[in-house]
Design an enzyme around this catalytic site. Structure first.
Site, mmCIF file in Angstrom:
data_model
loop_
_atom_site.group_PDB
_atom_site.id
_atom_site.type_symbol
_atom_site.label_atom_id
_atom_site.label_comp_id
_atom_site.label_asym_id
_atom_site.label_seq_id
_atom_site.Cartn_x
_atom_site.Cartn_y
_atom_site.Cartn_z
ATOM 1 N N CYS A 217 2.275 -0.946 -5.244
ATOM 2 C CA CYS A 217 2.626 -2.162 -4.503
ATOM 3 C C CYS A 217 4.125 -2.435 -4.512
ATOM 4 O O CYS A 217 4.602 -3.296 -3.778
ATOM 5 C CB CYS A 217 1.884 -3.364 -5.081
ATOM 6 S SG CYS A 217 0.096 -3.133 -5.064
ATOM 7 N N HIS B 116 -1.545 -8.425 2.195
ATOM 8 C CA HIS B 116 -0.751 -7.464 1.432
ATOM 9 C C HIS B 116 -0.798 -6.079 2.055
ATOM 10 O O HIS B 116 -1.458 -5.175 1.542
ATOM 11 C CB HIS B 116 -1.268 -7.441 -0.008
ATOM 12 C CG HIS B 116 -0.479 -6.584 -0.946
ATOM 13 N ND1 HIS B 116 0.844 -6.241 -0.753
ATOM 14 C CD2 HIS B 116 -0.841 -5.987 -2.120
ATOM 15 C CE1 HIS B 116 1.255 -5.482 -1.747
ATOM 16 N NE2 HIS B 116 0.252 -5.306 -2.585
#
Lengths: 394, 485
Positions: A85, A338
């Site tokens: 991420c 996301h």
């Protein structure tokens, strides 16, 4: 070891509308983000000398930088970056090094993710490092492990714990309701959060960020050259990156509360930026709220709240827009979703715009933002990346 | 003669009331309940449990053979015994083989092990049998069948539980119950024919043959562990042989377990051994394409041998009721529910092979320099960075406590939608293990809850069944909880 502080400036940024972008692909997202950044920086595409491009969920055999080179017709050195991420921050960070080393004068950092072509709503199951040892591991399933342990350690009943993290969701949705580029722009109540279906107990639907498509881009130049391009460049004050040495799931003695990579990455960036008390010195923080519990433990690991005391700050509204340290002023991952590699640059975009006083709508513009932080945290989780941006040199 | 030196059993946690099955079809219920293997269990995983039960307290390095019997093995081509031997962490230098096809496979494997030990070609052979046969929905067999496994350790060791005195076998060619190579469901001919000319005729021949050769009367048998397709058939046989059904017959376990294929005769023997005293004579008899009869003499009192075993009694007492008939159909793959979310990562045969000591044997590494235990095996120590300086340690037989957990609704099967994700703190130096929990009520899970490890089939992918360990609430603990309530 030298500090990155004041060596690199951002002169342009772009960010796509985040959401279920059924009608666009990776290539379109690249164009949307990059061309906004070109325009913001007052440069031509041909001015770009190198590009760092991040994407995560591409096929395992690899894709290089094809999805940046093809649509943008770039003929420059290009590198694909992937670091869970923290990929968007990885592209930004390596682009900064390209400038700071003196090798390049204008570079592009780009993060793109197309999640909505997979045919299922989550990031997928069995996403671990091994098909057997981590079978059926999901992101919510793993981050929920943090919440269970946090509630237990600090003696919160499930109801108290869920209400505490639930307030983070309410805050971020309120902020996101004013963000034109956010995926979700609805305000929610604590009651809605607590009554929502469970995704991975104790996390409910509103404790989890959405799954979106999106891209964001930054154009970097040497700090000393920045004013040639625009009056209000934003400067890189510090960059932190830290990787924990073993999966949290099997790390001996790990307490699931004190995350070395969070502490270390933030401290690296604080030190470079000359920040001693982040709770008071930062004007804004965009942190990795993939799940509400994640934002809570970040408060405590970044030094925003004392250990075990985040609840008090949440209850007092310290991290809300009018509070002492607004966190996720654009709605965060909660409202943007996301799209993995885009998130770090999207958060940096918010800090950049807030510093410039250009947060699209006046009701969400924070006053006098001089120093802001963006942050991503990911993997099993195992990696944390921090960027601190400032308004002024020095 | 070779001896039985230990025994073990396994019965899945889940039971299905026969009333539930009957109600689904509007048919009469046979009463009681049957065992049902969970959706992550098969005959290999059940056999692993039975072998672990059998080998508790026994040095596993002494085992030099493992025989597996089943008519429902998960593989057509690939051995199961080698997988069971690996999961039970036996050494590589052993003889492994699979027995199958016949409902008699369990006692045939036992006879083969007795012969191997008698001949001196092996010292200590574990024989395990497991079955999970599928009956046509709505058929009587669906109510009658059960799923379970048994294990026996055969040895010349002097500390024996029982000595095998004699064996007698009959071979018989007929279609009575069968499955073709392409069949899912057990087929059978008319009951009256197969009981009379199959079961009763062959069992009588084998048992009478054995008793006659040994100059024994039926009265001299303390306990007859006699396989039968139904209680009625067992009683008919007992009367024919002159055995008193009330005092001499080992209970068929049909009321609370069901008939468990080729494992059933061995389960009856284990159940009999749980209640014996020195000098007892046990008759073991199985049926399927003929009949095997064995005579055993007990050489130890059961109170001396029970130690930590759960065996048939322990496992039968620890149970939970499956909520619906549909769930049973889905667990057996007879009803296809909506698929869950697809997997991103598929297994690789070479990766699984490289990681076999971590994933199948559940070995962690113990640093020879600083003593830290880590799972899975780490070449560089997390604590002191010593490189390639460790011993492998087995974690599968260690209990642990839940350090943290989550209840994941995304990753599950649609017939079992909640996947408890667990971080275990092992009793072995607090090593952490991350795995799923099975055989549990998700809403009863809490931090600190004691757990034990269980070998399971975690999913099917890339054309392979993939096995790994899960945890479950300690099964004795569940019993204790029930008693308190």
């Amino acid at each position: 070891m030298e500090s990155i502080r004041d060596k690199v400036a951002i002169i342009g940024m772009g960010c796509t509308k985040f959401g279920e972008r059924w009608s666009v692909g990776l290539d379109d997202l690249a164009i949307e983000a990059a061309y906004e950044a070109y325009e913001d920086a007052n440069i031509e595409p041909k001015d770009i000398q190198a590009c760092w491009f991040g994407t995560v969920t591409a096929p395992m055999i690899g894709i290089g930088a094809t999805h940046a080179a093809n649509p943008l017709k770039l003929r420059v050195p290009m590198t694909r970056v992937e670091n869970w991420c923290a990929t968007g921050h990885g592209a930004l960070r390596n682009a900064c090094f390209g400038i700071a080393s003196g090798m390049y004068d204008i570079v592009l950092a780009l993060g793109i993710e197309k999640l909505k072509d997979t045919g299922f709503p989550g990031l997928g199951t069995g996403r671990g490092m091994g098909p057997v040892l981590e079978a059926r591991r999901t992101s919510p399933g793993t981050f929920a492990l943090i919440a269970t342990r946090y509630f237990y350690t600090y003696g919160l009943t499930p109801e108290e714990g869920k209400a505490t993290i639930g307030k983070i969701a309410v805050k971020n949705h309120y902020n996101g309701s004013m963000s034109p580029k956010a995926h979700f722009r609805n305000k929610i109540t604590l009651e809605q959060v607590l009554n929502a279906p469970i995704i991975a107990w104790p996390l409910g639907l509103f404790d989890c960020c959405g799954n979106s498509d999106g891209a964001a881009a930054a154009i970097l130049v040497p700090a000393r050259e920045a004013k040639r391009f625009k009056d209000n460049p934003v400067y890189i004050k510090g960059l932190g990156l830290s990787f924990d040495p073993l999966l949290p799931h099997t790390r001996p003695e790990f307490d699931w509360l004190n995350w070395d990579c969070l502490v270390s990455s933030s401290h690296q960036a604080y030190e470079q930026a000359g920040i001693e008390n982040p709770r008071h010195e930062l004007d804004l923080a965009e942190v990795h709220d993939c799940f509400t519990i994640t934002e809570l433990i970040i408060y405590e690991n970044f030094g925003f709240s004392a250990r075990g005391r985040a609840k008090e700050d949440i209850d007092s509204g310290f991290f809300e827009l009018p509070g002492g340290l607004p966190v996720n002023s654009d709605g965060g991952l909660k409202c943007f979703g996301h799209p993995v590699a885009a998130s770090g640059l999207r958060m940096t975009y918010e800090v950049y715009k807030q510093i410039q006083g250009k947060a699209q709508l006046p009701e969400r513009q924070l006053k006098d933002v001089k120093l802001g932080l963006s942050h991503t945290f990911g993997g099993p989780p195992q990696v944390s990346a921090v960027a601190i941006l400032g308004k002024e040199l020095g | 003669m070779s001896k039985i030196v230990s025994y073990g059993a396994y019965v899945p946690l889940w039971r299905l009331s026969r009333d539930t099955i009957a109600a689904a079809w509007g048919r009469p219920s046979l009463g009681g309940e049957r065992s049902v293997a969970n959706n992550d269990e098969d005959t290999v995983t059940m056999a692993v449990e039975a072998v672990l039960d059998c080998l508790s307290g026994i040095d596993r390095t002494t085992i030099d053979g493992l025989y597996f019997a089943s008519t429902t093995a998960p593989f057509r081509e690939k051995q199961c015994a080698d997988l069971i031997a690996a999961a039970t962490d036996l050494k590589a230098e052993i003889i492994t083989t699979d027995f199958g096809n016949s409902l008699r496979a369990g006692t045939i494997a036992l006879r083969a092990a007795l012969d191997a030990v008698n001949s001196g070609s092996a010292q200590n052979i574990v024989v395990t049998a497991a079955d999970c046969r599928i009956a046509y929905p709505r058929s009587d067999y669906e109510q009658i069948f059960g799923d379970a496994a048994a294990a026996l350790l055969v040895s010349k060791n002097t500390k024996a539980i029982a000595e095998v005195k004699a064996c007698y076998s009959i071979s018989n060619e007929m279609y009575d119950v069968w499955r073709l190579d392409k069949d899912t469901y057990v087929q059978s001919w008319e009951d009256r024919f197969i009981i009379e000319h199959g079961y009763l005729e062959n069992m009588t021949k084998a048992i009478s043959g054995l008793l006659g050769r040994e100059n024994l009367s039926a009265k001299s048998i303390t306990k007859a562990a006699i396989y039968a397709p139904t209680v009625r058939a067992q009683q008919q046989l007992a009367r024919r042989l002159g055995l008193d059904p009330k005092t001499q017959l080992q209970d068929l376990l049909s009321n609370d377990l069901g008939t468990c294929g080729c494992a059933h005769a061995l389960l009856l023997l284990v159940a009999a051994l749980e209640e014996t005293k020195r000098g007892d004579k046990i008759l073991l008899a199985s049926y399927g394409d003929g009949s095997d009869a064995l005579l055993l003499e007990v050489t130890a009192n059961s109170s001396q041998i029970k130690n930590s075993k759960r065996a048939v009694k322990g496992y039968l007492a620890s149970k939970k009721t499956l909520p619906s008939y549909e769930r049973y159909l889905s667990y057996r793959g007879l009803l296809e529910p909506q698929p869950g979310e697809p997997f991103r990562l598929f297994p690789s045969a070479s990766v699984s092979w490289r990681e076999r000591n971590s994933s199948i044997r559940l070995h962690g590494s113990k640093c020879k320099n600083c003593g830290l235990v880590t799972y899975p095996i780490q070449r560089v120590c997390y604590g002191c960075l010593a490189k390639d300086n460790y011993d492998e340690v087995r974690l599968s037989d260690k209990k642990g406590k839940i350090y943290t957990f989550s209840l994941d609704n995304l990753a599950g099967r649609s017939d079992d939608p909640v996947i408890p994700q667990i971080v275990i703190e092992s009793e072995l130096q607090n090593a952490r293990i991350y795995c799923m929990m099975t055989d549990c009520e998700p809403n009863e899970i809490s931090i600190g809850m004691p757990v034990e490890l269980t070998f399971r089939r975690i999913y099917e992918g890339a054309g392979m069944y993939n096995y790994f360990w899960k945890c479950r609430p300690v099964r004795e603990e569940q019993e204790m909880v029930r008693w308190k309530v």
